[in-house]
Design an enzyme around this catalytic site. Structure first.
Site, PDB file in Angstrom:
ATOM      1  N   ASP A  26      17.283  83.932 -79.596  1.00  0.00           N
ATOM      2  CA  ASP A  26      17.549  84.623 -78.328  1.00  0.00           C
ATOM      3  C   ASP A  26      17.175  83.727 -77.142  1.00  0.00           C
ATOM      4  O   ASP A  26      16.038  83.262 -77.037  1.00  0.00           O
ATOM      5  CB  ASP A  26      16.726  85.910 -78.251  1.00  0.00           C
ATOM      6  CG  ASP A  26      17.182  86.939 -79.275  1.00  0.00           C
ATOM      7  OD1 ASP A  26      17.984  86.594 -80.152  1.00  0.00           O
ATOM      8  OD2 ASP A  26      16.716  88.098 -79.189  1.00  0.00           O
TER       9      ASP A  26
ATOM     10  N   ASP B 152      13.941  92.996 -83.787  1.00  0.00           N
ATOM     11  CA  ASP B 152      15.180  92.673 -84.520  1.00  0.00           C
ATOM     12  C   ASP B 152      15.118  91.317 -85.213  1.00  0.00           C
ATOM     13  O   ASP B 152      16.056  90.930 -85.908  1.00  0.00           O
ATOM     14  CB  ASP B 152      16.407  92.755 -83.581  1.00  0.00           C
ATOM     15  CG  ASP B 152      16.300  91.883 -82.346  1.00  0.00           C
ATOM     16  OD1 ASP B 152      15.191  91.713 -81.818  1.00  0.00           O
ATOM     17  OD2 ASP B 152      17.341  91.364 -81.894  1.00  0.00           O
TER      18      ASP B 152
ATOM     19  N   HIS C  12      10.671  84.779 -82.733  1.00  0.00           N
ATOM     20  CA  HIS C  12       9.889  85.518 -81.742  1.00  0.00           C
ATOM     21  C   HIS C  12       9.636  86.926 -82.248  1.00  0.00           C
ATOM     22  O   HIS C  12      10.190  87.351 -83.266  1.00  0.00           O
ATOM     23  CB  HIS C  12      10.565  85.507 -80.367  1.00  0.00           C
ATOM     24  CG  HIS C  12      11.883  86.225 -80.279  1.00  0.00           C
ATOM     25  ND1 HIS C  12      12.965  85.937 -81.081  1.00  0.00           N
ATOM     26  CD2 HIS C  12      12.303  87.229 -79.454  1.00  0.00           C
ATOM     27  CE1 HIS C  12      13.981  86.714 -80.747  1.00  0.00           C
ATOM     28  NE2 HIS C  12      13.612  87.521 -79.769  1.00  0.00           N
TER      29      HIS C  12
HETATM   30 ZN   LIG Z   1      17.148  89.631 -80.702  1.00  0.00          ZN
HETATM   31 ZN   LIG Z   2      14.657  88.831 -78.378  1.00  0.00          ZN
END
Ligand SMILES: [Zn+2]
Ligand SMILES: [Zn+2]
Length: 304
Positions: free
Chosen positions: A211, A66, A62
């Protein structure tokens, strides 16, 4: 044949205490895959001596920074080191715009081709060759996000060499590997396959759950995998915060691993609030003992 995962980064959101943001390298029978590409990934790759130019596919879960902010540096370094082979990039919509804008304003043209593949939110096979498939796993996150399931294809039966008659023909060996019996021109069975072969080696699998808010429905998707990576941003005391921010706790990751009967769990994406990770590991192991931490430069091998 190798099936080796190397952790390059496992810090959530920001680098902290020497931990890098998310990136992993997967080596599967001479295929080099990169999974996410957080800031500093190229430094981590060189630290563990991974041949960067042999990375052919990069899977970006995504577009939170990060998980991809190391990409541009890596792409430029590949260019400056005279890469010519195409590079395949898998991402949700937008990564092509981000990269092309940076190339445009630096007036750069890469000397290799970038092949963009746009991900969607459903489960789908996005890569397949003669050895493995890569399938997306939908995540429950603040922006479109998916994980990736790497699974070896079924393998051929193994020849029991000591059982083979003398002067057995090569084409008959190929028939045995495909599971056929050996018959003569009249259709009479000369040799039964089961008498000359052994069961195929098991097909190995790795599921990367990026995530995500805890989603028990993922259990059926990752059932029985050899290795499961699942984010564990928080400890149990922060479970409300985990849900509010679309992340998971170590206990939730372990609960999923237990329900899916996976062989081993790796937890990562640790919040910068935790200098030490022992508490996260202890919580996960209280539910699923076969849990390990995603620590930079640590490798996980799945035996053939
Ligand atoms: Zn992340
Ligand atoms: Zn994320």
């Amino acid at each position: 044949m190798s099936f080796q995962l190397t952790i390059l980064g496992a810090s959530g959101a920001i680098p902290a205490y020497g931990r890098f943001t998310t990136a992993q390298h997967l080596l599967l029978e001479n295929r080099h895959f990169l999974i996410d590409c957080g800031e500093g990934t190229q430094h981590q790759l060189s630290k563990v001596n991974i041949p960067v130019q042999r990375i052919s596919h990069i899977f970006v879960s995504h577009l939170h920074g990060d998980h991809y902010l190391g990409l541009m540096g890596l792409l430029f370094s590949m260019h400056l080191n005279h890469r010519e082979a195409p590079l395949h990039l898998y991402s949700f919509k937008g990564l092509d715009e981000i990269i092309l804008a940076q190339l445009k304003y630096s007036r750069s043209t890469l000397n290799y081709e970038l092949c963009f593949h746009e991900l969607t939110s459903d489960r789908k096979v996005i890569f397949s060759d003669d050895v493995l498939t890569v399938e997306t796993i939908p995540m429950d996150h603040r922006i479109p996000c998916c994980g990736f399931l790497f699974r070896e294809k079924p393998k051929p039966r193994r020849i029991a060499r000591e059982m083979l008659p003398d002067q057995f023909k090569l084409q008959d060996i190929l028939k045995l590997k495909s599971g056929s019996d050996i018959i003569d021109e009249s259709g009479k069975i000369l040799y039964y396959n089961k008498d000359l072969t052994l069961e195929p080696r098991p097909s190995r699998s790795y599921a990367y759950c990026s995530d995500t808010r805890y989603n028990p429905l993922l259990g059926s998707v990752v059932a029985g995998v050899d290795l499961l990576y699942h984010e564990a941003t928080f400890m149990d005391t922060e479970r409300t915060k985990a849900a509010d921010t679309f992340h998971s706790t170590a206990i939730q990751a372990a609960t999923l691993a237990l329900s899916a009967s996976v062989k081993k769990l790796i937890i990562g994406h640790f919040s910068a609030r935790y200098r030490e990770l022992d508490g996260l590991l202890a919580e996960a192991q209280s539910i699923f003992p076969s849990t390990e931490l995603a620590i930079e430069c640590r490798t996980f091998e799945i035996d053939a």
